[in-house]
Design a protein around this motif. Sequence first.
Motif, short mmCIF file in Angstrom:
data_model
loop_
_atom_site.label_atom_id
_atom_site.label_comp_id
_atom_site.label_asym_id
_atom_site.label_seq_id
_atom_site.Cartn_x
_atom_site.Cartn_y
_atom_site.Cartn_z
N TYR A 53 -53.02 34.21 23.68
CA TYR A 53 -53.96 33.14 23.36
C TYR A 53 -54.19 33.14 21.85
CZ TYR A 53 -58.30 30.79 22.30
OH TYR A 53 -59.23 29.97 21.72
N VAL A 63 -52.36 35.83 31.79
CA VAL A 63 -52.38 35.42 30.40
C VAL A 63 -51.45 36.31 29.58
CG1 VAL A 63 -53.78 35.12 28.32
CG2 VAL A 63 -54.72 34.51 30.56
N ILE A 88 -57.55 30.74 34.90
CA ILE A 88 -56.11 30.98 34.90
C ILE A 88 -55.73 31.98 35.98
CG2 ILE A 88 -54.24 32.02 33.53
CD1 ILE A 88 -55.71 30.78 31.03
N MET A 122 -49.17 31.47 29.46
CA MET A 122 -49.38 32.09 30.78
C MET A 122 -48.04 32.29 31.50
SD MET A 122 -52.32 29.32 31.76
CE MET A 122 -51.63 28.08 30.65
N TYR A 128 -51.89 32.84 37.67
CA TYR A 128 -51.14 33.14 36.45
C TYR A 128 -51.75 34.38 35.77
CZ TYR A 128 -49.90 28.14 36.78
OH TYR A 128 -49.48 26.91 37.20
N ASN A 181 -61.95 30.34 30.31
CA ASN A 181 -60.74 29.83 30.96
C ASN A 181 -59.85 30.94 31.51
OD1 ASN A 181 -60.90 26.98 30.90
ND2 ASN A 181 -60.35 26.93 28.74
N LEU A 204 -53.24 23.32 36.13
CA LEU A 204 -52.64 24.60 36.50
C LEU A 204 -52.21 24.61 37.96
CD1 LEU A 204 -55.09 27.13 34.77
CD2 LEU A 204 -52.82 26.44 33.98
N TYR A 222 -53.04 28.53 25.28
CA TYR A 222 -52.96 29.51 26.36
C TYR A 222 -51.50 29.64 26.78
CZ TYR A 222 -58.02 28.98 26.75
OH TYR A 222 -59.37 28.95 26.50
N ARG A 238 -48.07 24.11 39.01
CA ARG A 238 -47.53 25.43 39.35
C ARG A 238 -46.28 25.37 40.26
NH1 ARG A 238 -47.84 29.93 42.73
NH2 ARG A 238 -48.16 31.92 41.65
N ARG A 292 -46.54 32.68 35.56
CA ARG A 292 -46.84 32.56 36.98
C ARG A 292 -46.70 33.91 37.66
NH1 ARG A 292 -44.02 28.43 41.45
NH2 ARG A 292 -43.76 30.06 43.00
#
Length: 247
Positions: free
Chosen positions: A182, A179, A172, A243, A177, A168, A122, A241, A126, A245
């Motif tokens: 999921y 979510v 994240i 996600m 990030y 997690n 991650l 997952y 990024r 940014r």
Amino acid sequence: MDNLMFEIFEDLPRQRPGDYESTKKAFLMLEGLPKDPEILDVGCGVGKQTLALAGLISGRIIAVDNHEPFLAQLREKVRSGKYDAVVQTHQGDMAALDFPAGSFDVIWSEGAAYIMGFANALEKWRPLLRPAGSMVISEIVWFEKEPPREVSEYWANEVPDMKYFEDNFPVIARAGYSVVGYFPLPSESWWSDYYHPLEKKLAEMRTTYRDDTEAQGLLDSFQTEMEMHRKYSPYFGYGFYVMRRND
């Protein structure tokens, strides 16, 4: 044993669990995509999920793996599927990707990020995302907080940092990030394109390497993993997952 590992995996439809419907489901969760998104598929293997994505977009996908024979197989499938205008391959190390910052709308990785660590992936990937870009990773996780001792000890040795899936979420958030979505990969997705072909390959290699103790040990390790899944699939698997940014 690297050559033996590649000999096993080069003949499989996938190099880790997955399925078309799960790839599509995760893709449809993405928010704010441009009309022609640019996607980086990290640890693509022979690219089954790459081709699934290629059928869902009109943009561009760069598929990265460190093993050229995997990429050669993918290029052949790209040509036969007429995705030449969408998919490009790139041989490289997932921990040292050499693309300019802000190159991609989406970074995608199915079942490969654990190699460098979920949190590390991650962080390292990024900068390659554009502002408010998306990251999609399937990561091996616990579905229950207290799995049986046998399977807990097995995965503690194989993936020491394996987490309960909800644990997690703060990882994240700390990485910058949000979510978006999921879901767990279905248990049967471990078998159709992965374990069933793997079982056949292991049987062939048992004969080929009958006098090689080291090779037989490696084959035993794959057999043990499959037995863990047969016995304990309600307790662990891959979580997808999705996600975005934070910017």
